[in-house]
Motif scaffolding. Structure first.
Motif, PDB file in Angstrom:
ATOM      1  N   LYS A 121      38.134  38.714  48.342  1.00  0.00           N
ATOM      2  CA  LYS A 121      38.771  38.643  47.024  1.00  0.00           C
ATOM      3  C   LYS A 121      37.802  39.074  45.920  1.00  0.00           C
ATOM      4  CE  LYS A 121      42.730  37.414  48.505  1.00  0.00           C
ATOM      5  NZ  LYS A 121      43.846  38.405  48.457  1.00  0.00           N
ATOM      6  N   LYS A 122      36.551  38.727  46.093  1.00  0.00           N
ATOM      7  CA  LYS A 122      35.525  39.141  45.130  1.00  0.00           C
ATOM      8  C   LYS A 122      35.443  40.671  45.078  1.00  0.00           C
ATOM      9  CE  LYS A 122      30.463  38.808  44.626  1.00  0.00           C
ATOM     10  NZ  LYS A 122      30.369  38.558  43.203  1.00  0.00           N
ATOM     11  N   GLU A 123      35.428  41.295  46.244  1.00  0.00           N
ATOM     12  CA  GLU A 123      35.371  42.758  46.324  1.00  0.00           C
ATOM     13  C   GLU A 123      36.625  43.396  45.743  1.00  0.00           C
ATOM     14  OE1 GLU A 123      35.032  46.252  49.764  1.00  0.00           O
ATOM     15  OE2 GLU A 123      34.566  44.169  50.271  1.00  0.00           O
ATOM     16  N   ASN A 124      37.770  42.805  46.035  1.00  0.00           N
ATOM     17  CA  ASN A 124      39.035  43.358  45.545  1.00  0.00           C
ATOM     18  C   ASN A 124      39.142  43.268  44.029  1.00  0.00           C
ATOM     19  OD1 ASN A 124      41.529  44.615  46.403  1.00  0.00           O
ATOM     20  ND2 ASN A 124      42.570  42.765  45.690  1.00  0.00           N
ATOM     21  N   ILE A 125      38.653  42.167  43.464  1.00  0.00           N
ATOM     22  CA  ILE A 125      38.680  41.996  42.005  1.00  0.00           C
ATOM     23  C   ILE A 125      37.841  43.079  41.333  1.00  0.00           C
ATOM     24  CG2 ILE A 125      37.887  40.512  40.106  1.00  0.00           C
ATOM     25  CD1 ILE A 125      38.748  38.112  41.831  1.00  0.00           C
ATOM     26  N   GLU A 126      36.682  43.377  41.905  1.00  0.00           N
ATOM     27  CA  GLU A 126      35.804  44.415  41.351  1.00  0.00           C
ATOM     28  C   GLU A 126      36.495  45.785  41.405  1.00  0.00           C
ATOM     29  OE1 GLU A 126      33.149  44.070  39.722  1.00  0.00           O
ATOM     30  OE2 GLU A 126      32.481  42.041  40.218  1.00  0.00           O
ATOM     31  N   LYS A 127      37.178  46.068  42.516  1.00  0.00           N
ATOM     32  CA  LYS A 127      37.882  47.347  42.650  1.00  0.00           C
ATOM     33  C   LYS A 127      39.014  47.458  41.640  1.00  0.00           C
ATOM     34  CE  LYS A 127      36.977  48.109  47.585  1.00  0.00           C
ATOM     35  NZ  LYS A 127      37.578  48.190  48.946  1.00  0.00           N
ATOM     36  N   LYS A 128      39.753  46.368  41.465  1.00  0.00           N
ATOM     37  CA  LYS A 128      40.865  46.370  40.507  1.00  0.00           C
ATOM     38  C   LYS A 128      40.353  46.498  39.075  1.00  0.00           C
ATOM     39  CE  LYS A 128      44.390  46.140  43.189  1.00  0.00           C
ATOM     40  NZ  LYS A 128      45.401  47.245  43.182  1.00  0.00           N
ATOM     41  N   LEU A 129      39.186  45.907  38.806  1.00  0.00           N
ATOM     42  CA  LEU A 129      38.593  46.028  37.476  1.00  0.00           C
ATOM     43  C   LEU A 129      38.254  47.479  37.178  1.00  0.00           C
ATOM     44  CD1 LEU A 129      37.302  44.937  34.875  1.00  0.00           C
ATOM     45  CD2 LEU A 129      35.198  44.559  36.187  1.00  0.00           C
ATOM     46  N   GLU A 130      37.646  48.168  38.129  1.00  0.00           N
ATOM     47  CA  GLU A 130      37.297  49.581  37.929  1.00  0.00           C
ATOM     48  C   GLU A 130      38.544  50.426  37.731  1.00  0.00           C
ATOM     49  OE1 GLU A 130      34.243  50.750  37.408  1.00  0.00           O
ATOM     50  OE2 GLU A 130      33.706  48.612  37.506  1.00  0.00           O
ATOM     51  N   GLU A 131      39.595  50.077  38.456  1.00  0.00           N
ATOM     52  CA  GLU A 131      40.868  50.804  38.301  1.00  0.00           C
ATOM     53  C   GLU A 131      41.434  50.593  36.904  1.00  0.00           C
ATOM     54  OE1 GLU A 131      45.308  51.020  40.412  1.00  0.00           O
ATOM     55  OE2 GLU A 131      43.720  49.783  41.308  1.00  0.00           O
ATOM     56  N   LEU A 132      41.331  49.374  36.414  1.00  0.00           N
ATOM     57  CA  LEU A 132      41.834  49.065  35.074  1.00  0.00           C
ATOM     58  C   LEU A 132      40.982  49.736  34.006  1.00  0.00           C
ATOM     59  CD1 LEU A 132      43.812  47.565  33.285  1.00  0.00           C
ATOM     60  CD2 LEU A 132      42.356  45.523  33.459  1.00  0.00           C
ATOM     61  N   LYS A 133      39.672  49.749  34.199  1.00  0.00           N
ATOM     62  CA  LYS A 133      38.788  50.420  33.247  1.00  0.00           C
ATOM     63  C   LYS A 133      39.128  51.900  33.138  1.00  0.00           C
ATOM     64  CE  LYS A 133      34.473  47.734  33.504  1.00  0.00           C
ATOM     65  NZ  LYS A 133      33.054  47.799  33.933  1.00  0.00           N
ATOM     66  N   SER A 134      39.341  52.542  34.276  1.00  0.00           N
ATOM     67  CA  SER A 134      39.685  53.963  34.301  1.00  0.00           C
ATOM     68  C   SER A 134      40.997  54.211  33.561  1.00  0.00           C
ATOM     69  CB  SER A 134      39.800  54.445  35.754  1.00  0.00           C
ATOM     70  OG  SER A 134      40.253  55.780  35.812  1.00  0.00           O
ATOM     71  N   TYR A 135      41.938  53.346  33.810  1.00  0.00           N
ATOM     72  CA  TYR A 135      43.263  53.429  33.175  1.00  0.00           C
ATOM     73  C   TYR A 135      43.140  53.301  31.654  1.00  0.00           C
ATOM     74  CZ  TYR A 135      47.919  51.581  31.873  1.00  0.00           C
ATOM     75  OH  TYR A 135      49.131  51.348  31.277  1.00  0.00           O
ATOM     76  N   MET A 136      42.301  52.372  31.191  1.00  0.00           N
ATOM     77  CA  MET A 136      42.150  52.148  29.756  1.00  0.00           C
ATOM     78  C   MET A 136      41.342  53.270  29.108  1.00  0.00           C
ATOM     79  SD  MET A 136      43.901  49.480  29.161  1.00  0.00           S
ATOM     80  CE  MET A 136      43.419  49.233  27.441  1.00  0.00           C
ATOM     81  N   ASN A 137      40.264  53.698  29.769  1.00  0.00           N
ATOM     82  CA  ASN A 137      39.409  54.739  29.201  1.00  0.00           C
ATOM     83  C   ASN A 137      40.126  56.079  29.069  1.00  0.00           C
ATOM     84  OD1 ASN A 137      37.260  52.945  29.018  1.00  0.00           O
ATOM     85  ND2 ASN A 137      36.397  53.528  31.001  1.00  0.00           N
ATOM     86  N   SER A 138      40.992  56.366  30.025  1.00  0.00           N
ATOM     87  CA  SER A 138      41.748  57.624  29.996  1.00  0.00           C
ATOM     88  C   SER A 138      43.005  57.522  29.140  1.00  0.00           C
ATOM     89  CB  SER A 138      42.138  58.036  31.417  1.00  0.00           C
ATOM     90  OG  SER A 138      42.978  57.057  32.001  1.00  0.00           O
ATOM     91  N   GLU A 139      43.269  56.296  28.659  1.00  0.00           N
ATOM     92  CA  GLU A 139      44.438  56.012  27.831  1.00  0.00           C
ATOM     93  C   GLU A 139      45.750  56.366  28.531  1.00  0.00           C
ATOM     94  OE1 GLU A 139      43.936  57.766  23.959  1.00  0.00           O
ATOM     95  OE2 GLU A 139      42.293  56.418  23.441  1.00  0.00           O
TER      96      GLU A 139
END
Length: 309
Positions: A121-139
């Motif tokens: 779950k720790k690993e999955n949370i980190e992966k989902k965070l990076e996915e969300l960051k990419s989504y936000m940064n690219s708008e």
């Protein structure tokens, strides 16, 4: 150097006074039969590494959850001045855990299951965070009006709940054997009397934090708060009066750490006295006081862990 238990947050692992444990001899014998002091050290190493990982991971996830909240607001057109900055954290202590020690006996398999869930779950949370960051940064939220941000937020929250449950379960399962392992190590430890006395202080401190947490959510009870204050002060004063006189020179540097722990505990006493006065006037525990106590608790806990490491 012989290993001693590192403590976690009060909500996760409460210090146990060795002399008051029930059934400790039975558990201790089981550990001894599996390798004595070497096995005991392995158990304590696992505990200390997991405690450090769980503490740091919990704080990191709190920041991640705050980020997901702001991401949803912003992606849906809400006003967010500055998005929280989340820096990827390297969990060095978790990487030190190569396996669950055999000393945990019949609980080993259950501990492994919870531990593996925690890591996944720790690993999955980190992966989902990076996915969300990419989504936000690219708008990309301009294309789906924040739908993906909301979806990822729910996934991270769900994973976080499972991670916390697994972490608490690991803590509960390893505690009996870890306490027994420490008893083996403390049997002839040069700092035994100072460690046991300091753990008495930590026991009382956890009790204080538990009481204040309940009163913060409910009604302030001056009499109860004062009683806990008096109990805690008595232990802190007794610990502070101990003359740190350890003949083994490899522990000589521990004197300053012992004094540092006592100073941190004394500062907590000062903050506690202020909280009682302020809460009496306000009729409830003010936010700034409870925050100050939380910060002060972390300082005492850190000082204790530094001393016993």
């Amino acid at each position: 150097m012989k290993k001693i238990i590192v403590l976690a947050m009060a909500v996760s692992l409460t210090a146990t006074v060795i002399s008051c444990k029930k059934g400790a001899e039975k558990i201790s014998s089981a550990v001894l039969n599996l390798g004595g002091e070497t096995e005991a050290n392995s158990i304590i190493d696992f505990n200390n590494n997991f405690v450090d990982s769980y503490k740091n991971t919990s704080k990191h996830i709190e920041r991640i959850l705050k980020y997901t909240e702001e991401a949803v607001v912003k992606s849906k057109g809400g006003n967010v001045m500055i998005m929280p900055v989340i820096i990827s954290s390297m969990d060095y202590t978790l990487s030190k855990i190569k396996e669950v020690p055999s000393g945990f006996g019949k609980d080993k398999a259950a501990i492994e299951a919870d531990f593996n869930t925690y890591k996944a779950k720790k690993e999955n949370i980190e992966k989902k965070l990076e996915e969300l960051k990419s989504y936000m940064n690219s708008e990309d939220y301009k294309d789906d009006k924040g739908a993906k941000a909301e979806s990822i937020k729910k996934e991270i929250e769900s994973d976080a709940n499972v991670l916390y449950a697994a972490g608490e379960s690991v803590m509960a399962k390893i505690k009996p054997a870890t306490d027994a392992a420490e008893e083996i190590i403390l049997k002839d430890h040069p700092m035994k009397e100072y460690i046991i006395s300091s753990k008495n202080v930590m026991n009382s401190l956890d009790s204080v934090i538990d009481l204040l947490g309940k009163q913060y959510e409910g009604k302030f009870n001056e009499a109860e708060a004062q009683k806990k204050y008096d109990e805690f002060v008595k232990l802190v004063e007794a610990n502070s009066k101990m003359d740190f006189n350890v003949k083994d020179q490899q522990y000589s540097y521990k004197k300053s750490q012992f004094e540092g722990f006592n100073k941190a505990a004394s500062n907590f006493v000062d903050n506690y006295r202020k909280l009682i006065r302020d809460s009496k006037e306000a009729g409830k525990i003010p936010d700034n006081n409870i925050q100050q106590m939380d910060s002060s608790y972390e300082t005492v806990l850190s000082a204790y862990n530094t001393f016993v490491k």
